[in-house]
Design a protein around this motif. Structure first.
Motif, PDB file in Angstrom:
ATOM      1  N   TYR A  22     -12.227  13.929   4.050  1.00 54.28           N
ATOM      2  CA  TYR A  22     -11.693  13.053   3.012  1.00 54.28           C
ATOM      3  C   TYR A  22     -12.211  13.407   1.625  1.00 54.28           C
ATOM      4  O   TYR A  22     -13.394  13.723   1.458  1.00 54.28           O
ATOM      5  N   LYS A  23     -11.319  13.315   0.651  1.00 52.46           N
ATOM      6  CA  LYS A  23     -11.722  13.448  -0.742  1.00 52.46           C
ATOM      7  C   LYS A  23     -12.459  12.168  -1.117  1.00 52.46           C
ATOM      8  O   LYS A  23     -11.984  11.071  -0.856  1.00 52.46           O
ATOM      9  N   PHE A  24     -13.649  12.294  -1.684  1.00 50.74           N
ATOM     10  CA  PHE A  24     -14.495  11.145  -2.023  1.00 50.74           C
ATOM     11  C   PHE A  24     -14.414  10.935  -3.528  1.00 50.74           C
ATOM     12  O   PHE A  24     -14.844  11.778  -4.298  1.00 50.74           O
ATOM     13  N   MET A  25     -13.854   9.804  -3.930  1.00 59.25           N
ATOM     14  CA  MET A  25     -13.769   9.457  -5.338  1.00 59.25           C
ATOM     15  C   MET A  25     -14.349   8.057  -5.506  1.00 59.25           C
ATOM     16  O   MET A  25     -14.052   7.166  -4.721  1.00 59.25           O
ATOM     17  N   SER A  26     -15.177   7.900  -6.498  1.00 60.44           N
ATOM     18  CA  SER A  26     -15.801   6.614  -6.740  1.00 60.44           C
ATOM     19  C   SER A  26     -15.743   6.313  -8.239  1.00 60.44           C
ATOM     20  O   SER A  26     -16.671   6.662  -8.971  1.00 60.44           O
ATOM     21  N   PRO A  27     -14.662   5.684  -8.687  1.00 57.73           N
ATOM     22  CA  PRO A  27     -14.541   5.371 -10.111  1.00 57.73           C
ATOM     23  C   PRO A  27     -15.752   4.577 -10.608  1.00 57.73           C
ATOM     24  O   PRO A  27     -16.221   3.655  -9.950  1.00 57.73           O
ATOM     25  N   GLY A  28     -16.265   4.981 -11.736  1.00 58.28           N
ATOM     26  CA  GLY A  28     -17.402   4.279 -12.307  1.00 58.28           C
ATOM     27  C   GLY A  28     -18.746   4.763 -11.798  1.00 58.28           C
ATOM     28  O   GLY A  28     -19.785   4.319 -12.256  1.00 58.28           O
ATOM     29  N   MET A  29     -18.747   5.678 -10.814  1.00 57.37           N
ATOM     30  CA  MET A  29     -20.007   6.216 -10.277  1.00 57.37           C
ATOM     31  C   MET A  29     -19.923   7.736 -10.285  1.00 57.37           C
ATOM     32  O   MET A  29     -19.421   8.345  -9.340  1.00 57.37           O
ATOM     33  N   PRO A  30     -20.375   8.355 -11.357  1.00 60.86           N
ATOM     34  CA  PRO A  30     -20.334   9.821 -11.413  1.00 60.86           C
ATOM     35  C   PRO A  30     -21.342  10.430 -10.445  1.00 60.86           C
ATOM     36  O   PRO A  30     -22.307   9.788 -10.041  1.00 60.86           O
ATOM     37  N   GLY A  31     -21.087  11.679 -10.065  1.00 59.99           N
ATOM     38  CA  GLY A  31     -22.035  12.421  -9.259  1.00 59.99           C
ATOM     39  C   GLY A  31     -21.875  12.303  -7.763  1.00 59.99           C
ATOM     40  O   GLY A  31     -22.647  12.899  -7.020  1.00 59.99           O
ATOM     41  N   VAL A  32     -20.864  11.533  -7.299  1.00 64.63           N
ATOM     42  CA  VAL A  32     -20.688  11.426  -5.853  1.00 64.63           C
ATOM     43  C   VAL A  32     -20.209  12.766  -5.299  1.00 64.63           C
ATOM     44  O   VAL A  32     -19.540  13.534  -5.987  1.00 64.63           O
ATOM     45  N   PRO A  33     -20.557  13.080  -4.051  1.00 64.36           N
ATOM     46  CA  PRO A  33     -20.126  14.352  -3.452  1.00 64.36           C
ATOM     47  C   PRO A  33     -18.603  14.466  -3.406  1.00 64.36           C
ATOM     48  O   PRO A  33     -17.891  13.464  -3.418  1.00 64.36           O
ATOM     49  N   ASP A  34     -18.112  15.699  -3.320  1.00 63.00           N
ATOM     50  CA  ASP A  34     -16.672  15.963  -3.321  1.00 63.00           C
ATOM     51  C   ASP A  34     -15.949  15.418  -2.093  1.00 63.00           C
ATOM     52  O   ASP A  34     -14.841  14.923  -2.187  1.00 63.00           O
ATOM     53  N   ARG A  35     -16.582  15.554  -0.934  1.00 56.69           N
ATOM     54  CA  ARG A  35     -15.902  15.261   0.323  1.00 56.69           C
ATOM     55  C   ARG A  35     -16.789  14.505   1.305  1.00 56.69           C
ATOM     56  O   ARG A  35     -18.006  14.600   1.261  1.00 56.69           O
ATOM     57  N   ILE A  36     -16.131  13.788   2.203  1.00 55.14           N
ATOM     58  CA  ILE A  36     -16.788  13.175   3.363  1.00 55.14           C
ATOM     59  C   ILE A  36     -16.200  13.859   4.589  1.00 55.14           C
ATOM     60  O   ILE A  36     -14.988  13.850   4.786  1.00 55.14           O
ATOM     61  N   SER A  57     -25.217  19.104 -11.350  1.00 54.17           N
ATOM     62  CA  SER A  57     -25.615  18.363 -12.548  1.00 54.17           C
ATOM     63  C   SER A  57     -26.775  17.441 -12.179  1.00 54.17           C
ATOM     64  O   SER A  57     -27.048  17.202 -10.997  1.00 54.17           O
ATOM     65  N   GLY A  58     -27.428  16.909 -13.167  1.00 55.69           N
ATOM     66  CA  GLY A  58     -28.532  15.984 -12.922  1.00 55.69           C
ATOM     67  C   GLY A  58     -28.103  14.778 -12.114  1.00 55.69           C
ATOM     68  O   GLY A  58     -28.804  14.360 -11.183  1.00 55.69           O
ATOM     69  N   ILE A  59     -26.949  14.215 -12.449  1.00 54.03           N
ATOM     70  CA  ILE A  59     -26.477  13.022 -11.729  1.00 54.03           C
ATOM     71  C   ILE A  59     -26.105  13.378 -10.293  1.00 54.03           C
ATOM     72  O   ILE A  59     -26.329  12.591  -9.364  1.00 54.03           O
ATOM     73  N   GLN A  60     -25.550  14.573 -10.070  1.00 56.04           N
ATOM     74  CA  GLN A  60     -25.243  14.990  -8.702  1.00 56.04           C
ATOM     75  C   GLN A  60     -26.521  15.124  -7.881  1.00 56.04           C
ATOM     76  O   GLN A  60     -26.567  14.685  -6.735  1.00 56.04           O
ATOM     77  N   LYS A  61     -27.550  15.723  -8.455  1.00 56.25           N
ATOM     78  CA  LYS A  61     -28.833  15.849  -7.756  1.00 56.25           C
ATOM     79  C   LYS A  61     -29.384  14.469  -7.401  1.00 56.25           C
ATOM     80  O   LYS A  61     -29.879  14.255  -6.294  1.00 56.25           O
ATOM     81  N   GLY A  65     -29.767  13.042  -3.637  1.00 55.45           N
ATOM     82  CA  GLY A  65     -31.117  12.633  -3.243  1.00 55.45           C
ATOM     83  C   GLY A  65     -31.160  11.210  -2.720  1.00 55.45           C
ATOM     84  O   GLY A  65     -31.857  10.913  -1.738  1.00 55.45           O
ATOM     85  N   GLU A  66     -30.441  10.314  -3.362  1.00 54.54           N
ATOM     86  CA  GLU A  66     -30.376   8.921  -2.902  1.00 54.54           C
ATOM     87  C   GLU A  66     -29.725   8.824  -1.530  1.00 54.54           C
ATOM     88  O   GLU A  66     -30.191   8.065  -0.669  1.00 54.54           O
ATOM     89  N   GLU A  68     -29.670  11.157   0.782  1.00 56.53           N
ATOM     90  CA  GLU A  68     -30.650  11.685   1.735  1.00 56.53           C
ATOM     91  C   GLU A  68     -31.767  10.680   1.990  1.00 56.53           C
ATOM     92  O   GLU A  68     -32.200  10.495   3.126  1.00 56.53           O
ATOM     93  N   ARG A  69     -32.232  10.035   0.937  1.00 55.02           N
ATOM     94  CA  ARG A  69     -33.304   9.044   1.068  1.00 55.02           C
ATOM     95  C   ARG A  69     -32.894   7.910   2.009  1.00 55.02           C
ATOM     96  O   ARG A  69     -33.704   7.357   2.740  1.00 55.02           O
ATOM     97  N   MET A  70     -31.606   7.572   2.014  1.00 53.09           N
ATOM     98  CA  MET A  70     -31.103   6.508   2.872  1.00 53.09           C
ATOM     99  C   MET A  70     -30.764   6.995   4.285  1.00 53.09           C
ATOM    100  O   MET A  70     -30.253   6.237   5.102  1.00 53.09           O
ATOM    101  N   GLY A  71     -31.032   8.270   4.553  1.00 57.62           N
ATOM    102  CA  GLY A  71     -30.820   8.791   5.891  1.00 57.62           C
ATOM    103  C   GLY A  71     -29.460   9.422   6.136  1.00 57.62           C
ATOM    104  O   GLY A  71     -29.117   9.717   7.287  1.00 57.62           O
ATOM    105  N   CYS A  72     -28.687   9.627   5.084  1.00 52.23           N
ATOM    106  CA  CYS A  72     -27.365  10.231   5.231  1.00 52.23           C
ATOM    107  C   CYS A  72     -27.469  11.746   5.380  1.00 52.23           C
ATOM    108  O   CYS A  72     -28.425  12.364   4.913  1.00 52.23           O
ATOM    109  N   ASN A  73     -26.474  12.320   6.025  1.00 54.10           N
ATOM    110  CA  ASN A  73     -26.355  13.774   6.132  1.00 54.10           C
ATOM    111  C   ASN A  73     -25.672  14.294   4.876  1.00 54.10           C
ATOM    112  O   ASN A  73     -24.554  13.872   4.557  1.00 54.10           O
ATOM    113  N   VAL A  74     -26.339  15.189   4.171  1.00 55.83           N
ATOM    114  CA  VAL A  74     -25.837  15.706   2.904  1.00 55.83           C
ATOM    115  C   VAL A  74     -25.920  17.229   2.929  1.00 55.83           C
ATOM    116  O   VAL A  74     -26.908  17.787   3.414  1.00 55.83           O
ATOM    117  N   ARG A  75     -24.902  17.891   2.395  1.00 55.88           N
ATOM    118  CA  ARG A  75     -24.950  19.349   2.307  1.00 55.88           C
ATOM    119  C   ARG A  75     -24.237  19.810   1.042  1.00 55.88           C
ATOM    120  O   ARG A  75     -23.171  19.308   0.705  1.00 55.88           O
TER     121      ARG A  75
END
Length: 95
Positions: A22-36, A57-61, A65-66, A68-75
Motif C-alpha cells: 500500500y501507498k502510505f500517505m499521511s496528510p499533515g505528517m511529513p516523513g512517513v515511509p512510502d509504503r506499507i 531527510s531529518g524528519i524521515q529519520k 526511528g519512532e 522502530e522504537r514502538m516495535g514496528c518493522n522498518v526498512r
C-alpha cells in the motif's frame, strides 16, 4: 533505476507472492515511509524507498526511528537489488 520504477516492480513482486503493498500517505505528517508491505501471516513492514545515492531527510529519520522504537518493522530500500533481496527475505517464512 528511478525510485518510481523500483516501487512499481517491487509492488508486482509482492502481489505475485500474495502480499499487499500500500501507498502510505499521511496528510499533515511529513516523513512517513512510502509504503506499507503486508506479508501473508500478518507481518507488516513500513518501507521507505530511495535511489542508491538517495538520503533520508531529518524528519524521515525521526519518523522511522519512532516506528522502530514502538516495535514496528522498518526498512529503507536503496535501489532495485536491495528491493529484490528484501522481498525474498520477508516472504521466505510467509504462510
Amino acid at each position: 533505476m528511478l525510485e518510481k520504477e523500483v516501487e512499481r516492480r517491487m509492488g508486482e513482486m509482492v502481489k505475485k507472492r500474495g502480499g499487499q503493498f500500500y501507498k502510505f500517505m499521511s496528510p499533515g505528517m511529513p516523513g512517513v515511509p512510502d509504503r506499507i508491505l503486508i506479508v501473508p501471516g500478518g507481518k507488516i513492514w513500513f518501507v521507505e524507498l530511495k535511489q542508491i545515492v538517495g538520503t533520508l531527510s531529518g524528519i524521515q529519520k525521526w519518523v522511522l526511528g519512532e516506528l522502530e522504537r514502538m516495535g514496528c518493522n522498518v526498512r529503507v530500500i536503496r535501489g532495485w537489488d536491495d528491493a529484490k533481496t528484501f522481498v525474498a527475505e520477508v516472504f521466505k517464512d510467509a504462510v
